[in-house]
Design an enzyme around this catalytic site. Structure first.
Site, PDB file in Angstrom:
ATOM      1  N   ASP A  19       0.705  -1.412  -0.359  1.00 56.95           N
ATOM      2  CA  ASP A  19      -0.315  -0.167  -0.211  1.00 56.95           C
ATOM      3  C   ASP A  19       0.864   1.486  -0.008  1.00 56.95           C
ATOM      4  O   ASP A  19       1.635   1.052   0.337  1.00 56.95           O
ATOM      5  CB  ASP A  19      -0.864   0.036   0.812  1.00 56.95           C
ATOM      6  CG  ASP A  19      -2.073   1.333   0.897  1.00 56.95           C
ATOM      7  OD1 ASP A  19      -2.428   1.158   0.245  1.00 56.95           O
ATOM      8  OD2 ASP A  19      -2.413   1.772   2.441  1.00 56.95           O
ATOM      9  N   HIS A  36       2.196   2.533  -9.459  1.00 60.20           N
ATOM     10  CA  HIS A  36       1.839   1.701  -8.968  1.00 60.20           C
ATOM     11  C   HIS A  36       3.326   1.087 -10.206  1.00 60.20           C
ATOM     12  O   HIS A  36       3.821   0.119  -9.526  1.00 60.20           O
ATOM     13  CB  HIS A  36       0.431   1.824 -10.254  1.00 60.20           C
ATOM     14  CG  HIS A  36      -0.728   2.167  -9.726  1.00 60.20           C
ATOM     15  ND1 HIS A  36      -0.735   1.632  -8.041  1.00 60.20           N
ATOM     16  CD2 HIS A  36      -1.904   2.523  -9.657  1.00 60.20           C
ATOM     17  CE1 HIS A  36      -1.821   2.464  -7.322  1.00 60.20           C
ATOM     18  NE2 HIS A  36      -2.899   3.101  -8.629  1.00 60.20           N
ATOM     19  N   LEU A 130      10.818 -21.080  -5.296  1.00 64.19           N
ATOM     20  CA  LEU A 130       9.873 -19.607  -4.483  1.00 64.19           C
ATOM     21  C   LEU A 130       7.803 -19.757  -5.037  1.00 64.19           C
ATOM     22  O   LEU A 130       7.959 -20.270  -5.954  1.00 64.19           O
ATOM     23  CB  LEU A 130      10.574 -18.867  -4.241  1.00 64.19           C
ATOM     24  CG  LEU A 130       9.486 -16.777  -3.681  1.00 64.19           C
ATOM     25  CD1 LEU A 130      10.064 -16.630  -2.473  1.00 64.19           C
ATOM     26  CD2 LEU A 130       9.489 -16.357  -4.586  1.00 64.19           C
TER      27      LEU A 130
HETATM   28  C1  IPE Z   1      -5.528  -2.424   0.333  1.00 68.67           C
HETATM   29  O1  IPE Z   1      -4.776  -0.912  -0.284  1.00 68.67           O
HETATM   30  C2  IPE Z   1      -5.310  -3.238  -1.633  1.00 68.67           C
HETATM   31  C3  IPE Z   1      -4.184  -3.693  -1.650  1.00 68.67           C
HETATM   32  C4  IPE Z   1      -3.095  -3.430  -1.538  1.00 68.67           C
HETATM   33  C5  IPE Z   1      -4.111  -4.022  -3.515  1.00 68.67           C
HETATM   34  P1  IPE Z   1      -5.759   0.278  -0.969  1.00 68.67           P
HETATM   35  O2  IPE Z   1      -5.441   1.277  -0.805  1.00 68.67           O
HETATM   36  O3  IPE Z   1      -7.209  -0.509  -1.192  1.00 68.67           O
HETATM   37  O4  IPE Z   1      -7.169   0.112   1.010  1.00 68.67           O
HETATM   38  P2  IPE Z   1      -7.808   0.695   1.626  1.00 68.67           P
HETATM   39  O5  IPE Z   1      -8.865   1.594   0.748  1.00 68.67           O
HETATM   40  O6  IPE Z   1      -6.551   1.774   2.234  1.00 68.67           O
HETATM   41  O7  IPE Z   1      -8.662   0.068   3.305  1.00 68.67           O
HETATM   42  C1  IPE Z   2      -1.604   0.517  -3.151  1.00 69.12           C
HETATM   43  O1  IPE Z   2      -1.298   1.774  -3.484  1.00 69.12           O
HETATM   44  C2  IPE Z   2      -2.036  -0.194  -4.773  1.00 69.12           C
HETATM   45  C3  IPE Z   2      -3.269  -0.883  -4.960  1.00 69.12           C
HETATM   46  C4  IPE Z   2      -4.120  -0.853  -3.879  1.00 69.12           C
HETATM   47  C5  IPE Z   2      -3.920  -1.119  -6.039  1.00 69.12           C
HETATM   48  P1  IPE Z   2      -2.790   2.620  -3.217  1.00 69.12           P
HETATM   49  O2  IPE Z   2      -3.501   2.706  -4.847  1.00 69.12           O
HETATM   50  O3  IPE Z   2      -4.089   2.492  -2.558  1.00 69.12           O
HETATM   51  O4  IPE Z   2      -2.042   3.879  -3.055  1.00 69.12           O
HETATM   52  P2  IPE Z   2      -2.374   5.624  -2.060  1.00 69.12           P
HETATM   53  O5  IPE Z   2      -2.819   4.017  -0.629  1.00 69.12           O
HETATM   54  O6  IPE Z   2      -3.781   5.307  -2.125  1.00 69.12           O
HETATM   55  O7  IPE Z   2      -1.412   5.814  -1.535  1.00 69.12           O
HETATM   56 MG    MG Z   3      -4.183   2.732  -0.574  1.00 71.54          MG
END
Ligand code: IPE
Ligand code: IPE
Ligand code: MG
Length: 247
Positions: A19, A36, A130
């Protein structure tokens, strides 16, 4: 990697909620998709570190069932990145001896993506160094519900007695049946929640929350998480074996 792990054991399975991509990009004044892309690069560093440490299972949360609620442009961009990652990294996955698995709702993938993912799964199925499980369109509740449906169908056909449904049997109906439960679950990005990841499997995982945004989560940060894990005592409900100390 020259690292002494002391007397504790390394995890067999590390699960990561990757995240913070969006915030990483925003901090640099760039688009979320840039974040990303940088996130994918980071995944390969962490995969290498996992191989170097001799940890046999790594699972990563790439797209959640809730992430469909993001703007269409971001969702499309994410799948475009996933597609090119599969294409670009296939030779690397093979040469490193990595078995690739995709867990999640494959029914939402378009036929071309589904074919590419299933080919990568079958081409790497014999690799043993792995196992990398990528959770794509994955939600813990969705996974449990799917398994419950399977069990109910078997019961309705008279092929499963309700009392024969044990934790093991139910676990074998989950998407992740072929991988052990995560010993260590890391979430980057500063949030302290599971966001619907591995709800069944994480029942006894050790949790580690890092403030680092995923694209900035280096091998060193990862090694610190492993070191932290090695120092923990997993009790599974039993009493402590360690001598009591106020320290
Ligand atoms: C969790 O991250 C999902 C992934 C890392 C794929 P999110 O950014 O979607 O989670 P929330 O919305 O903060 O809970
Ligand atoms: C995690 O990073 C990746 C996915 C959920 C696909 P985010 O896109 O949630 O990044 P933040 O949390 O908004 O910084
Ligand atoms: Mg996020």
């Amino acid at each position: 990697m020259s690292r002494v792990w002391g007397s504790g054991e390394l995890p067999r399975h590390v699960a990561i909620i990757m995240d913070g991509n969006g915030r990483y990009a925003q901090n640099l004044g760039k688009s979320r998709l840039y974040g990303h892309k940088m996130g994918v690069r980071r995944l390969w560093d962490i995969l290498e570190a996992t191989l170097e440490a001799g940890i046999p299972y790594l699972s990563v949360f790439a797209f959640s069932t809730e992430n469909w609620q993001r703007p269409t442009k971001e969702v499309k961009g994410l799948f475009r990145i996933a597609r090119s990652t599969v294409r670009v990294y296939t030779p690397k996955i093979q040469s490193l001896g990595v078995r690739f698995l995709c867990i999640g709702n494959k029914r939402t993938l378009n036929p071309k993506d589904l074919q590419a993912i299933e080919r990568l799964e079958s081409d790497t199925s014999k690799n043993q160094k792995l196992t990398l499980a990528v959770a794509l369109d994955y939600g813990g509740r969705w996974e449990i519900l799917e398994a419950a449906r399977k069990a109910a169908e078997l019961a309705a056909k008279g092929e499963l007695l309700p009392e024969a449904l044990t934790e093991e049997r139910f676990g074998s109906m989950l998407q992740s049946a072929v991988i052990p439960d995560p010993d260590l679950l890391i979430r980057t990005g500063g949030e302290c929640r599971l966001s619907n990841f591995m709800l069944w499997q994480a029942a006894y995982s050790e949790l580690y929350f890092s403030q680092e945004l995923w694209p900035a989560f280096t091998k060193e940060h990862y090694l610190s998480a492993l070191e932290d894990y090695v120092g923990r005592e997993r009790r599974f409900g039993r009493v402590s074996k360690r001598p009591f100390s106020f320290a």
